[in-house]
Write a protein that holds these residues in place. Structure first.
Motif, short mmCIF file in Angstrom:
data_model
loop_
_atom_site.label_atom_id
_atom_site.label_comp_id
_atom_site.label_asym_id
_atom_site.label_seq_id
_atom_site.Cartn_x
_atom_site.Cartn_y
_atom_site.Cartn_z
N PHE A 3 -13.87 15.82 -24.27
CA PHE A 3 -12.37 16.58 -24.38
C PHE A 3 -12.32 17.59 -23.17
CE2 PHE A 3 -10.81 16.04 -28.47
CZ PHE A 3 -11.70 15.19 -29.07
N GLY A 4 -13.51 17.94 -22.69
CA GLY A 4 -13.30 18.91 -21.17
C GLY A 4 -14.57 18.49 -20.44
N GLU A 5 -14.22 18.87 -19.08
CA GLU A 5 -15.57 18.83 -18.05
C GLU A 5 -15.17 19.51 -17.03
OE1 GLU A 5 -16.45 14.69 -16.77
OE2 GLU A 5 -14.47 14.33 -17.22
N THR A 6 -16.06 19.57 -16.16
CA THR A 6 -16.00 20.35 -14.93
C THR A 6 -15.10 19.17 -13.92
OG1 THR A 6 -16.86 21.03 -12.98
CG2 THR A 6 -18.28 19.38 -13.85
N ILE A 7 -14.14 19.88 -13.43
CA ILE A 7 -13.46 19.07 -12.40
C ILE A 7 -13.99 19.00 -10.93
CG2 ILE A 7 -11.24 19.26 -13.76
CD1 ILE A 7 -10.31 21.29 -11.39
N VAL A 58 -10.65 28.39 -15.68
CA VAL A 58 -10.42 27.61 -16.87
C VAL A 58 -9.20 26.81 -16.69
CG1 VAL A 58 -10.22 27.45 -19.40
CG2 VAL A 58 -12.25 28.86 -18.46
N LYS A 59 -8.88 25.62 -16.98
CA LYS A 59 -7.93 24.75 -16.87
C LYS A 59 -7.95 23.75 -18.09
CE LYS A 59 -8.07 24.54 -12.00
NZ LYS A 59 -7.03 25.25 -11.31
N GLY A 60 -6.98 24.31 -19.15
CA GLY A 60 -7.02 23.50 -20.44
C GLY A 60 -8.49 23.58 -20.99
N ASP A 67 -10.98 22.06 -19.33
CA ASP A 67 -11.82 22.04 -18.04
C ASP A 67 -12.02 22.88 -17.47
OD1 ASP A 67 -11.43 19.29 -18.54
OD2 ASP A 67 -9.91 18.72 -17.24
N GLU A 94 -15.75 29.68 -23.89
CA GLU A 94 -14.44 29.54 -24.04
C GLU A 94 -13.94 28.25 -24.30
OE1 GLU A 94 -11.70 31.57 -21.56
OE2 GLU A 94 -9.76 30.60 -22.24
N GLU A 111 -14.97 26.91 -27.55
CA GLU A 111 -14.13 27.37 -28.65
C GLU A 111 -12.84 26.74 -28.70
OE1 GLU A 111 -13.21 31.59 -29.02
OE2 GLU A 111 -12.90 31.27 -30.95
N ARG A 112 -12.34 26.26 -27.64
CA ARG A 112 -10.95 25.67 -27.59
C ARG A 112 -11.25 24.16 -28.20
NH1 ARG A 112 -6.85 26.99 -23.73
NH2 ARG A 112 -7.87 28.82 -23.00
N HIS A 132 -9.44 22.52 -31.53
CA HIS A 132 -8.72 21.47 -31.29
C HIS A 132 -9.24 20.43 -32.47
CE1 HIS A 132 -6.11 19.22 -28.83
NE2 HIS A 132 -7.02 18.31 -29.00
N TYR A 142 -18.15 37.80 -26.92
CA TYR A 142 -19.35 37.10 -26.22
C TYR A 142 -19.19 37.50 -24.80
CZ TYR A 142 -15.63 33.58 -25.27
OH TYR A 142 -14.65 32.89 -25.06
N GLY A 144 -1.01 24.72 -16.86
CA GLY A 144 -2.59 25.20 -16.84
C GLY A 144 -3.38 24.53 -18.35
N ASP A 145 -2.65 24.48 -19.40
CA ASP A 145 -3.21 24.02 -20.75
C ASP A 145 -2.25 22.91 -21.25
OD1 ASP A 145 -4.93 23.92 -22.78
OD2 ASP A 145 -4.44 25.58 -23.51
N LEU A 199 -2.61 30.32 -19.76
CA LEU A 199 -3.42 29.82 -18.58
C LEU A 199 -2.49 29.07 -17.22
CD1 LEU A 199 -6.21 27.71 -20.36
CD2 LEU A 199 -6.19 29.80 -19.22
N VAL A 206 -5.16 17.34 -16.53
CA VAL A 206 -5.52 18.04 -17.54
C VAL A 206 -4.92 17.48 -18.95
CG1 VAL A 206 -5.31 19.85 -19.19
CG2 VAL A 206 -6.07 20.38 -16.75
N ARG A 250 -6.11 13.85 -19.77
CA ARG A 250 -7.35 14.17 -20.28
C ARG A 250 -7.28 14.39 -22.04
NH1 ARG A 250 -11.36 15.97 -18.08
NH2 ARG A 250 -12.05 15.69 -20.25
#
Lengths: 333, 236
Positions: free
Chosen positions: A149-153, A197-199, A201, A241, A244-245, A249, B37, B128-129, B167, B183, B186
């Motif tokens: 769902f998310g990863e480093t770009i 943070v981008k979405g 990612d 973050e 949690e997103r 989702h 947090y 951004g999102d 974002l 984004v 994905r």
């Protein structure tokens, strides 16, 4: 009853593990440690693995009391990872399979981490945060795949921490990440760093170069401890973050942290605070299982073997690039 | 002030959304509450920046003729932003899940999304999102009901609303736009893995939306970012 042996050597850890029906009977490991200021390179790492793999294999067999004839399947890390070190384990695994006349099975390293985490913590269907020196991914299971769902770009969070440790010339013993964690505990002054943070990612390379470019100035005003503290607070906040997103989702109420960075207690603590606020539970393991090991490969291989997955000997190759979502998960509904 | 007692509508990951009457209008209040947090200094910085981004981009969208909820009030002190309430809406995510099997709907929506994104980027706004949850479909004329009739779509009676600009940023680079598309790809792959051509259709509409062109650079950046993501060595 399935007895599986697993060989892992995708990075600087060399591990051999044996599982019998979900019971860990051996978990042996050696780590290739480089001098301060240096990272591990493929050739030297492969040499380290070559020099140690027989001793580690012997240790695992002795510790478990398992003899080769009892083993059902020989598993090894097919990828992702560094080519040369992967190859060392693949060759030894193939040799064992031939010698012992057993089936061979290549395992995706990331899947190994996830299944090991589920085994140890009994998390049922968690959102998985996979954080290590080479990977940073948010993963959830859906229709026979672990989907990303998310990863480093750009670079992995562990890589960011390791390279910062090198900038500060910190020791790589027992691991750069561990030393940053200890230093961060002594840090008190918070220095604001880029937050990216981008979405779902994230990006870490900007933070690293921001620190690298200013390191001399920064060290005038802050201690190395403060900088480690600020770096951890920033990158972990980003990870929590996006986790949690992803949970929001997918409507998930469990988080499982796996991978080498996953044994960082501060990361676990921050994740815990987030989960508490949303009535969710966090699952994590300690360094025995978080850090690359042979058991995770043996266990993921055992699951695949039990569900009928087979690999032809001619396919027992390695690959440096092998995405988590390339693997069809045959053992889950 | 004409402000009725706010009712909690939704508790999200980073904000609580309330509905209330403000100056005689049905209003959404989005409160970006404190995340315990993270370091308090970092928390305040992030929240301020996101409120600022959201307000700025909504304004810029207005200028670009892209539909978003109208902005009523920004309250940094209380970490709140007041916006127009759109009673009748469905997220693109829910729409695709519910009605996605009918192909004509599917294509219409995808084209709307592609055109809107192109407009955003042409005005140098990066969201951004981008996810299918951050796009709403609403009837052009708001009715009192809270239901959505897919038949409106065929009649061209709907518009696409972009939300959640926390974002986002403006004056974005080509690279940023490429990442924005990545984004979205994905997010769609993971959320709507059964509709593999959804993103392709969106991208096609994105490319052709503005006859003046000038999109090649963004597309090649997007492909570069995508290649980086897929081909990156993943060392355990």
């Amino acid at each position: 009853m399935v007895i599986a042996i697993g060989f892992e050597g995708s990075a600087n850890k060399l591990g051999v593990g044996i599982v019998r029906d979900g019971q860990i009977v051996a978990n042996c490991r050696r780590t290739y440690i480089t001098p301060p200021g240096q990272g591990f390179l493929p050739r030297e790492t492969a040499e380290h693995h070559q020099q140690n793999i027989h001793a580690v294999l012997r240790e695992a067999l002795d510790q478990s009391g398992i003899t080769p004839d009892m083993i059902d399947v020989v598993c090894y890390t097919k990828g992702p990872g560094m080519g040369a070190p992967l190859m060392v384990c693949a060759i030894v695994a193939r040799t064992c399979a031939k010698l012992w006349k057993k089936p061979i099975l290549g395992v995706n390293h990331c899947i190994g981490h996830i299944e090991m985490g589920r085994l140890i913590t009994n998390a049922y269907n968690p959102t998985v945060l996979y954080v290590s020196g080479g990977n940073t991914q948010i993963i959830a299971y859906d229709r026979n795949k672990y989907r990303i769902f998310g990863e480093t770009i750009d670079i992995a969070v562990g890589n960011c921490l390791d390279r910062f440790a090198r900038v500060l010339k910190m020791s790589n013993e027992p691991s750069p990440g561990y030393n940053i964690e200890q230093a961060a505990k002594r840090g008190t002054k918070y220095f604001p760093l880029p937050y990216c943070v981008k979405g779902m990612d994230v990006s870490f390379s900007g933070i690293l170069s921001f620190m690298e470019d200013r390191i001399d100035d920064l060290l005038q005003k802050f201690t190395p401890d403060d900088l480690c503290y600020s770096l951890q607070e920033t990158v972990f906040a980003m990870l929590v973050e996006i986790t949690e997103r992803a949970m929001a989702h997918c409507g998930s109420d469990e988080v499982l942290i796996v991978g080498g960075v996953g044994c960082n207690v501060r990361l676990q603590e921050m994740m815990g605070v987030m989960c508490k606020e949303r009535d969710a539970r966090v699952f994590a393991t300690d360094e025995r299982f978080c850090i690359d090991n042979g058991v995770m490969i043996a266990w993921a291989g055992a699951l695949a073997h039990s569900s009928g997955t087979k690999m032809d000997f001619s396919e027992s190759t390695i690959t440096q690039r092998y995405r988590t979502d390339d693997v069809v998960i045959t053992w889950r509904d | 002030m004409d402000e009725s007692e706010p009712q909690l509508l939704k508790q999200g990951a980073e904000a609580r959304v309330y509905i209330c009457k403000y100056l005689g209008k049905q209003t959404i209040i989005k409160e970006r509450f404190q995340k315990k947090y993270r370091h308090p200094d970092l928390d305040i910085e992030i929240v301020k920046e996101r409120i600022r981004n959201e307000a700025r981009s909504i304004l810029r969208c207005k200028y670009a003729n892209i539909r978003t909820p109208a902005l009523y009030l920004v309250d940094f002190e209380r970490r709140k932003i007041y916006m127009e309430y759109l009673a009748t809406n469905i997220t693109v995510k829910d729409f695709v899940i519910k009605h996605g099997s009918a192909n004509e709907h599917f294509d219409t929506i995808a084209k709307m999304i592609g055109q809107t994104l192109r407009k955003l980027h042409d005005y140098n706004i990066v969201h951004g999102d981008l996810t299918s949850s951050n796009m709403l479909i609403i009837p052009k004329v708001q009715n009192d009901g809270d239901w959505f009739d897919p038949a409106w779509l065929a009649k061209g009676q709907v518009e696409l609303v972009m939300i959640d600009f926390g974002l986002s940023y403006i004056d974005a680079s080509v690279e940023d736009k490429g990442v924005d598309l990545y984004v979205l790809e994905r997010a769609l792959l993971s959320t709507h893995s059964n509709y593999e051509n959804l993103f392709e259709t969106i991208l096609e509409a994105y490319k052709t939306a503005n006859p003046k062109g000038g999109v090649e650079e963004t597309i090649s950046k997007f492909e570069e970012v995508r290649a980086r993501g897929r081909k990156r060595t993943m060392i355990g």
